[in-house]
Design a protein around this motif. Structure first.
Motif, PDB file in Angstrom:
ATOM      1  N   ILE A   9      -1.867   6.888  -1.540  1.00  0.00           N
ATOM      2  CA  ILE A   9      -1.253   6.718  -0.218  1.00  0.00           C
ATOM      3  C   ILE A   9       0.075   5.996  -0.373  1.00  0.00           C
ATOM      4  CG2 ILE A   9      -1.556   5.807   2.109  1.00  0.00           C
ATOM      5  CD1 ILE A   9      -4.615   5.716   1.478  1.00  0.00           C
ATOM      6  N   ASP A  10       1.159   6.677  -0.006  1.00  0.00           N
ATOM      7  CA  ASP A  10       2.509   6.100  -0.082  1.00  0.00           C
ATOM      8  C   ASP A  10       3.401   6.921   0.831  1.00  0.00           C
ATOM      9  OD1 ASP A  10       5.239   5.370  -0.986  1.00  0.00           O
ATOM     10  OD2 ASP A  10       4.166   4.383  -2.637  1.00  0.00           O
ATOM     11  N   VAL A  82      -0.201  -1.000  -4.304  1.00  0.00           N
ATOM     12  CA  VAL A  82       1.083  -0.697  -4.943  1.00  0.00           C
ATOM     13  C   VAL A  82       2.176  -1.254  -4.031  1.00  0.00           C
ATOM     14  CG1 VAL A  82       2.570   1.100  -5.869  1.00  0.00           C
ATOM     15  CG2 VAL A  82       0.094   1.421  -5.871  1.00  0.00           C
ATOM     16  N   THR A  83       3.047  -2.088  -4.570  1.00  0.00           N
ATOM     17  CA  THR A  83       4.051  -2.729  -3.729  1.00  0.00           C
ATOM     18  C   THR A  83       5.321  -3.025  -4.511  1.00  0.00           C
ATOM     19  OG1 THR A  83       4.508  -4.705  -2.380  1.00  0.00           O
ATOM     20  CG2 THR A  83       3.045  -4.996  -4.246  1.00  0.00           C
ATOM     21  N   ALA A  84       6.401  -3.133  -3.794  1.00  0.00           N
ATOM     22  CA  ALA A  84       7.668  -3.513  -4.418  1.00  0.00           C
ATOM     23  C   ALA A  84       7.886  -5.017  -4.343  1.00  0.00           C
ATOM     24  CB  ALA A  84       8.827  -2.787  -3.722  1.00  0.00           C
ATOM     25  N   TYR A  85       6.962  -5.725  -3.682  1.00  0.00           N
ATOM     26  CA  TYR A  85       7.167  -7.153  -3.421  1.00  0.00           C
ATOM     27  C   TYR A  85       6.001  -7.965  -3.966  1.00  0.00           C
ATOM     28  CZ  TYR A  85      10.382  -4.976  -0.143  1.00  0.00           C
ATOM     29  OH  TYR A  85      11.361  -4.200   0.416  1.00  0.00           O
ATOM     30  N   SER A  86       6.303  -8.869  -4.900  1.00  0.00           N
ATOM     31  CA  SER A  86       5.246  -9.647  -5.543  1.00  0.00           C
ATOM     32  C   SER A  86       4.615 -10.662  -4.598  1.00  0.00           C
ATOM     33  CB  SER A  86       5.805 -10.380  -6.772  1.00  0.00           C
ATOM     34  OG  SER A  86       6.849 -11.253  -6.402  1.00  0.00           O
ATOM     35  N   GLU A  87       5.294 -11.029  -3.512  1.00  0.00           N
ATOM     36  CA  GLU A  87       4.729 -12.027  -2.603  1.00  0.00           C
ATOM     37  C   GLU A  87       3.488 -11.522  -1.863  1.00  0.00           C
ATOM     38  OE1 GLU A  87       8.443 -10.408  -0.348  1.00  0.00           O
ATOM     39  OE2 GLU A  87       7.864 -10.892  -2.402  1.00  0.00           O
ATOM     40  N   LEU A 102       3.311  -3.492  -9.296  1.00  0.00           N
ATOM     41  CA  LEU A 102       4.641  -3.529  -8.685  1.00  0.00           C
ATOM     42  C   LEU A 102       5.412  -2.248  -8.958  1.00  0.00           C
ATOM     43  CD1 LEU A 102       5.751  -7.193  -9.562  1.00  0.00           C
ATOM     44  CD2 LEU A 102       5.062  -6.323  -7.315  1.00  0.00           C
ATOM     45  N   LYS A 103       6.212  -1.856  -7.988  1.00  0.00           N
ATOM     46  CA  LYS A 103       7.140  -0.744  -8.163  1.00  0.00           C
ATOM     47  C   LYS A 103       8.430  -1.282  -8.769  1.00  0.00           C
ATOM     48  CE  LYS A 103       5.590   1.610  -3.930  1.00  0.00           C
ATOM     49  NZ  LYS A 103       6.009   2.082  -2.609  1.00  0.00           N
TER      50      LYS A 103
END
Length: 246
Positions: A9-10, A82-87, A102-103
């Motif tokens: 899912i993206d 799956v995310t671009a943000y580590s927070e 992370l992306k």
């Protein structure tokens, strides 16, 4: 290894294609059954199909990955965020994710996350398969008056008349036999309670006795078995026990 079903899912098609390609190259045992760009479609798809594994983007328009999970009544699959943000990491684990990556997705990070998830999925499948086998064998052997005891080495088939009592111990079960030996089973006492015939009585949260082996009831709260072993009986179970002999 059996096939593992996955849903990706993206909201970005390039991310979906890239992840699907990486999985095909690194994990041929994973079968991608659906991909979704719209979180609304993903919610409907997950309600209709419960896969083994879900790769879920966090940042999506209108509905976040966290909200997708919140809208589901039943979640039996493993989740890798799956995310671009580590927070988002802390919140991801609050949502009971197996892991997050992370992306742009690094192959090594993907391998670590997927191997962890696959291990959990496989252990769950093995457990369910073993449970079905035990239940089937239990029904088959019930006429022979045997109980099935899953152990670390396999399955033991024990005649009921050879069992004195079962004792729950730290998530395991000790099977005390008439020959004064003990078998340790990986099943907890609650699972045995469902498999045993009506000649067994749960006298205490940690003890189930074979009624045919009980020789004496002690008023202070114990049952004396034929080998002179004293087994506690709880106050709440005293009446039920005594009622069996009226």
């Amino acid at each position: 290894m059996s096939k593992i079903s996955a849903i990706l899912i993206d909201d970005e098609i390039t991310n979906l294609k890239g992840l699907k390609q990486k999985l095909g190259k690194l994990f041929p045992e994973i079968q991608v059954v659906h991909t979704f760009q719209k979180p609304e479609d993903a919610i409907k798809g997950l309600q209709e199909t419960q896969p083994d594994l879900v790769f879920l983007d966090i940042e999506m328009p209108r509905i976040s990955g966290f909200d997708v999970l919140a809208k589901l009544e039943k979640i039996e699959f493993q989740v890798i965020f799956v995310t671009a943000y580590s927070e988002y990491a802390v919140e991801a684990f609050k949502q009971n994710a197996v892991d997050y990556i992370l992306k742009p997705i690094d192959d090594e990070d993907l391998i670590v996350a997927v191997e962890k998830a696959v291990k959990i999925v496989q252990e769950k499948k093995d457990f369910n398969t073993n449970s079905k086998l035990v239940n089937l064998l239990t029904n088959t052997l019930s006429n022979n008056k045997k109980i099935i005891v899953p152990t670390a080495k396999g399955l033991s088939f024990i005649p009921q008349e050879e069992v004195l009592h079962l004792e729950g111990y730290e998530g395991y079960t000790k099977i005390h036999l008439t020959n004064l030996t003990t078998i340790i089973s990986s099943y907890n006492l609650g699972r045995f309670e469902k498999l045993l015939s009506n000649i067994f009585f749960k006298c205490h949260k940690s003890h189930i006795v074979n009624l045919e082996k009980v020789r004496h009831f002690e008023n202070e709260g114990y049952l004396l078995l034929q080998n002179d072993q004293r087994v506690p009986i709880s106050r709440t179970n005293k009446k039920a026990f005594l009622a069996l002999f009226k």
